[in-house]
Design an enzyme around this catalytic site. Structure first.
Site, PDB file in Angstrom:
ATOM      1  N   GLY A 147      36.236  10.120  30.542  1.00 37.01           N
ATOM      2  CA  GLY A 147      36.596   9.937  29.144  1.00 37.01           C
ATOM      3  C   GLY A 147      37.170  11.120  28.410  1.00 37.01           C
ATOM      4  CD  GLU A 174      30.909   9.158  25.379  1.00 36.25           C
ATOM      5  OE1 GLU A 174      32.052   9.633  25.354  1.00 36.25           O
ATOM      6  OE2 GLU A 174      29.931   9.778  25.824  1.00 36.25           O
ATOM      7  CG  ASP A 175      33.151   9.179  29.289  1.00 35.23           C
ATOM      8  OD1 ASP A 175      32.198   8.720  29.953  1.00 35.23           O
ATOM      9  OD2 ASP A 175      33.427  10.390  29.289  1.00 35.23           O
ATOM     10  CG  ASN A 176      31.712   5.209  33.871  1.00 33.24           C
ATOM     11  OD1 ASN A 176      30.946   4.271  34.058  1.00 33.24           O
ATOM     12  ND2 ASN A 176      32.606   5.585  34.760  1.00 33.24           N
TER      13      ASN A 176
END
Length: 463
Positions: A231, A275-277
């Site tokens: 991310g 959180e990006d993944n």
């Protein structure tokens, strides 16, 4: 009558079977590596200019660029300036900080003054929606962004001027092109690292991310059988994110009351460290949207990273992955150079009598050549001659450290991020734990935790 194998025959059959399996696995790994190498050559060595770069502002979709800031990252001024100089006629920039005393604020204000024609503003004050400080920092910018398309890009990243236009090209395909069966829900950029300060950990991180990591990242995203996103720099639509909750369960028209009442949007991902993944996985699984890679890189200049910093950084993300994709994490050592080559050497010795030393010399030479080719594709130029020895040394150290780091990571569940200690839970969720944010034990290096800060009122903003 059925014939039965004699004990000697049966015992000799097992090594043969294992040798065949080992050789097949080795061929599979090389196929993945060569696919990543080929993708790097085809996608990154030529980066055409997008027609959106010169389009009329009202004829193209607007984009809100969200950049969460905390402290003085390496090359912070240049990183932030790279978004002010995007060749795209319709975008805004929102720079967010959790603390009005943050050292990044003067840099942000200088750039806003330098580029008065760029629509840009600063958000001061976080809103706590979970344990992830990045999400807490971003949540107000996310809600107040003027456009549906969001480009979330870390403060440690710089990008080429044409990156935004080329990325929107992928996210919003032209009506003149054949539309894919699955709509693109997220566009991401492969990380590319430089280590200008020359610290050992920085050099090893550079060698890892620009070779083995990039090679596998490109290959997995080429076959596109599963979500695989880092991310540092991602584009997606807020309207899509508002429909997902991180459960990774496909959305149905008839949802239960519990599903309808659960938190959605960016706030739903505040409980995850990665959180990006999880955002990428949610778009993939819950909405059946696919991802696409731009031909641009997310360039990350690493500052003072020691060997200890590198080790614990890798440990942190392996521990997070362990609770998200356990089977893949357990199999990870088998994909590493030294383990895979040892298996292949033993297999070839047993099957064909090839000397182990001869095979290993040929293997490591070819493996390094492919990794170096991936590096040069992403960099857009050959590795400078004065850096080749250092790069090769860092590459060797990365290979030697891969298994010990994995083993260390598998022994625990606690991670330290931004000076705070967390325990990784099921599905990659985390909870804060007590502790001073220092690592002890193997690869110990005492260090001061990052400054703690309290949330500020949510009505503060700096235009």
């Amino acid at each position: 009558m059925e014939t039965q194998l004699e004990p000697d025959q049966s015992s000799s059959l097992f090594p043969f079977i294992f040798a065949i399996i080992g050789l097949v696995w080795y061929v599979v790994l090389w196929s993945i590596g060569l696919l990543g190498c080929r993708t790097g050559r085809r996608r990154y060595r030529i980066r055409p200019r997008s027609p959106l770069a010169t389009a009329a502002p009202d004829s193209i979709p607007g984009v809100s660029i969200l950049r969460p800031l905390k402290g003085l990252d390496a090359n912070l001024y240049e990183n932030l300036e790279s978004t002010f100089t995007q060749e795209y006629p319709n975008f805004e920039i929102i720079l967010s900080v959790a603390d009005e005393q943050d050292q990044a604020l003067p840099v942000a204000r200088d750039l806003i003054s330098k580029y008065p024609n760029v629509t840009a503003r600063i958000m001061i004050g976080e809103e706590v929606v979970g344990v992830n400080p990045k999400v807490n920092n971003l949540i107000r910018s996310y809600r107040e962004a003027a456009h549906d398309i969001l480009w979330v890009i870390d403060s440690g990243v710089s990008v080429a001027p044409g990156t935004l236009a080329r990325s929107v090209d992928l996210l919003e395909p032209s009506t003149h092109t054949r539309l894919p069966k699955r709509r693109v829900g997220l566009v991401h950029h492969v990380p590319f690292v430089s280590a200008p300060e020359g610290f050992l950990g920085s050099r090893i991180e550079e060698a890892f991310l620009n070779t083995n990591h990039a090679k596998m990242y490109l290959a997995i995203n080429t076959v596109s059988i599963e979500s695989c996103v880092v991310g540092k720099s991602n584009l997606y639509r807020r309207s899509d994110l508002e429909r997902v909750n991180g459960s990774l369960k496909p959305r149905t028209h008839a949802e239960s009351n519990d599903d309808q009442n659960c938190t959605r949007g960016l706030a739903a991902f505040g409980k995850f460290l990665a959180e990006d993944n999880m955002i990428a996985s949610a778009l993939w699984h819950e909405l059946n949207l696919r991802h696409d890679l731009s031909c641009d890189v997310a360039h990350n200049a690493i500052g003072k990273m020691s060997l200890s910093d590198y080790v614990w950084r890798r440990v942190r993300w392996i521990r997070v992955r362990k609770h998200m994709t356990l089977a893949a994490t357990i199999m990870e050592p088998l994909t590493e150079n030294l383990v895979a080559s040892s298996i292949a050497a033993a297999s070839l010795r047993y099957l064909f009598g090839i000397p182990i030393w001869l095979f290993l010399v040929v293997h490591h030479t070819a493996w390094y050549w492919v990794d170096l080719d991936v590096y040069e594709s992403l960099a857009g130029h050959p590795l400078p001659a004065d850096r080749r020895w250092w790069f090769f040394t860092a590459w060797c150290l990365r290979e030697l450290l891969a298994f010990p780091i994995w083993f260390l990571a598998m022994l625990g569940n606690e991670v330290i991020w931004r000076g705070k200690k967390y325990e990784v839970l099921r599905a990659g969720e985390v909870k804060g734990t007590s502790g001073n944010g220092n690592h002890t034990g193997l690869f110990t290096r005492w260090r001061q935790p990052d400054s703690r800060y309290q949330p500020l009122p949510s009505n503060l903003s700096d235009i």
